[in-house]
Design an enzyme around this catalytic site. Structure first.
Site, PDB file in Angstrom:
ATOM      1  N   ALA A  22      14.793  49.050   1.504  1.00  0.00           N
ATOM      2  CA  ALA A  22      14.146  49.695   0.355  1.00  0.00           C
ATOM      3  C   ALA A  22      12.692  50.093   0.625  1.00  0.00           C
ATOM      4  CB  ALA A  22      14.226  48.779  -0.869  1.00  0.00           C
ATOM      5  N   LYS A 167      25.316  40.328   5.040  1.00  0.00           N
ATOM      6  CA  LYS A 167      24.281  40.741   4.091  1.00  0.00           C
ATOM      7  C   LYS A 167      24.212  42.258   4.063  1.00  0.00           C
ATOM      8  CE  LYS A 167      19.659  39.756   4.595  1.00  0.00           C
ATOM      9  NZ  LYS A 167      18.674  38.675   4.753  1.00  0.00           N
ATOM     10  N   LYS A 169      21.889  45.688   2.220  1.00  0.00           N
ATOM     11  CA  LYS A 169      20.687  46.098   1.506  1.00  0.00           C
ATOM     12  C   LYS A 169      21.077  46.818   0.230  1.00  0.00           C
ATOM     13  CE  LYS A 169      18.018  44.722   4.885  1.00  0.00           C
ATOM     14  NZ  LYS A 169      17.018  43.646   4.725  1.00  0.00           N
ATOM     15  N   ASP A 198      20.118  42.127  -0.495  1.00  0.00           N
ATOM     16  CA  ASP A 198      18.684  42.100  -0.209  1.00  0.00           C
ATOM     17  C   ASP A 198      18.014  43.354  -0.769  1.00  0.00           C
ATOM     18  OD1 ASP A 198      16.152  41.752   0.773  1.00  0.00           O
ATOM     19  OD2 ASP A 198      16.749  41.568   2.880  1.00  0.00           O
ATOM     20  N   ASN A 200      14.649  43.811  -0.759  1.00  0.00           N
ATOM     21  CA  ASN A 200      13.389  44.092  -0.053  1.00  0.00           C
ATOM     22  C   ASN A 200      12.271  44.550  -1.005  1.00  0.00           C
ATOM     23  OD1 ASN A 200      15.610  44.757   2.301  1.00  0.00           O
ATOM     24  ND2 ASN A 200      13.750  43.800   3.098  1.00  0.00           N
ATOM     25  N   GLU A 224      18.132  38.683  -2.798  1.00  0.00           N
ATOM     26  CA  GLU A 224      16.958  38.417  -1.954  1.00  0.00           C
ATOM     27  C   GLU A 224      15.804  39.356  -2.287  1.00  0.00           C
ATOM     28  OE1 GLU A 224      17.995  37.876   2.140  1.00  0.00           O
ATOM     29  OE2 GLU A 224      16.128  38.743   2.875  1.00  0.00           O
ATOM     30  N   GLU A 250      10.231  35.538   3.202  1.00  0.00           N
ATOM     31  CA  GLU A 250       9.807  36.252   4.411  1.00  0.00           C
ATOM     32  C   GLU A 250       8.414  36.837   4.286  1.00  0.00           C
ATOM     33  OE1 GLU A 250      13.214  39.174   3.859  1.00  0.00           O
ATOM     34  OE2 GLU A 250      11.778  40.457   4.865  1.00  0.00           O
ATOM     35  N   HIS A 300      14.445  33.671   7.315  1.00  0.00           N
ATOM     36  CA  HIS A 300      14.372  35.085   7.706  1.00  0.00           C
ATOM     37  C   HIS A 300      14.073  35.111   9.207  1.00  0.00           C
ATOM     38  CE1 HIS A 300      11.748  38.706   8.407  1.00  0.00           C
ATOM     39  NE2 HIS A 300      12.740  39.286   7.767  1.00  0.00           N
ATOM     40  N   GLU A 322      20.560  33.781   9.768  1.00  0.00           N
ATOM     41  CA  GLU A 322      20.758  35.231   9.867  1.00  0.00           C
ATOM     42  C   GLU A 322      20.941  35.665  11.333  1.00  0.00           C
ATOM     43  OE1 GLU A 322      17.293  37.360   8.367  1.00  0.00           O
ATOM     44  OE2 GLU A 322      18.589  39.044   7.795  1.00  0.00           O
TER      45      GLU A 322
HETATM   46 MG    MG Z   1      15.043  40.262   3.587  1.00  0.00          MG
END
Ligand code: MG
Length: 365
Positions: A22, A167, A169, A198, A200, A224, A250, A300, A322
């Site tokens: 993102a 995972k 996005k 996630d 972001n 996330e 993170e 992360h 991860e």
């Molecule tokens: Mg992340």
């Protein structure tokens, strides 16, 4: 043992093809780092991770401020060194970001030296907990710039290879598109695979409340970084209102930042990253803090797993790690993931040593 020479470096490893989330669109993974030489012939390697931007400021911090303060010190006094660098000349202008990432590189190199001197992989030097590897979850097929076809193809391939966690996005300009993509992935992988989402930092609180709730239709294990990482209050509200767990860490740089999130109940999966939080020394303190709240740690991987595989293997409350295999080819002992599990490293040290060929090939400074 004494430190005799400290030498910064910057490596840029190309990503093929480039990816987006993102807020980031890296074409290379950056490794600003440091080699620390000792009078006993042991050389420690430490690095942090970037989108290949800002590396030179991290290397400058090491060269101009940390290196002179390290010469002639005993690397085994790592906690003393950590305190003196953190609260030294840069405290006025530092404490997060560039200075803390530079400190992480130094600290990781010191732990690499100690484990090498002991003749043990770092996870054993720290006191191991796991014996049969670590569950890996795969992030490398869920990018925001992937078409839905490519997303489904990559993620179902991972599941076929044995991964039991993936995972993807989210954070498209129109969240309806995220909804359709997540729906397609959940249908393709079935109900038994962990699916993490996630954002972001791509949403505000209004979008996160609305779409975080809607996406619960697909049983995500966690949501996330839904918001800006400075917004503890917003994350606390989401943690209270959503059934899905909140994951973040993170972009937190100190144990104090984690304390505030954890104590307020604003984080449920603690994603502390040693390459951000000032290294292994501070990571271990955050791990202890999370343990006291019975919260799981799922780091992360700014290091792409080389260092964190050791830390997770030495931590009771760290259920998985991860996996993003972007830079594994540059290391003397790259991470080994088979059938969805990390195999624990065997060579002495922190698995941070870069091969001489890769070091020459990717070094930009
Ligand atoms: Mg992340």
């Amino acid at each position: 043992m004494k430190i005799t020479k400290v030498e910064s470096f910057v490596l840029h490893v190309p990503l093929n093809p480039p990816i987006t989330d993102a807020i980031n669109s890296p074409t290379h993974w950056g490794l600003p780092g440091v080699r620390i030489f000792t009078d006993e012939g042991i050389v420690g390697y430490g690095y942090t991770g970037t989108c290949a931007l800002g590396d030179e400021m991290i290397a400058d911090t090491i060269d101009r401020y940390y290196a002179p303060a390290l010469l002639q010190r005993d690397p085994f006094l790592v906690r003393d060194i950590w305190q003196s660098l953190r609260y030294g000349d840069l405290h006025w202008v530092g404490r997060a970001g560039i200075t803390q990432m530079a400190l992480a590189a130094v600290d990781i190199a010191l732990w690499d030296i100690m484990a090498k001197a002991a003749g043990e992989p770092l996870w054993r030097y720290l006191g191991g907990h796991k014996t049969d590897g670590i569950k890996a979850y795969n992030t490398n097929g869920g990018w925001l710039n992937w078409t839905t076809d490519r997303l489904l193809q990559d993620i179902t391939t991972f599941v076929d290879e044995g991964f039991t966690g993936v995972k993807m996005k989210v954070g498209k300009p129109d969240p309806k598109e995220d909804y359709e993509r997540v729906k397609a992935v959940r249908q393709a992988i079935g109900d038994d695979v962990d699916l993490m989402l996630d954002v972001n930092q791509g949403w505000n609180i209004t979008t996160a409340m609305r779409w975080g709730k809607k996406l619960e239709d697909f049983d995500p294990l966690w949501l996330e970084e839904p918001l800006n990482p400075d917004d503890t209050i917003g994350h606390k509200k989401l943690a209270d209102e959503l059934n899905t767990a909140i994951a973040l860490g993170e972009h937190l740089y100190t144990k104090y930042a984690f304390r505030d999130y954890i104590h307020q109940g604003a984080v449920e999966y603690v994603q502390v990253d040693a390459t951000r939080v000032g290294g292994i020394t501070e990571w271990l303190e955050v791990a202890g803090l999370a343990a006291a709240y019975d919260l799981p740690i799922v780091p992360h991987v700014g290091d792409m797993g080389q260092i964190h595989q050791h830390l997770v293997a030495a931590t009771r409350n760290a259920p998985m790690l991860e996996y993003i295999p972007w830079i594994r080819h540059i290391f003397v002992e790259p991470v080994q993931v088979e059938k969805g599990r990390y195999r624990l490293p065997e060579l002495p040290g922190a698995a941070t040593e870069v091969s001489p060929e890769a070091f020459e090939r990717y070094r930009v400074r």
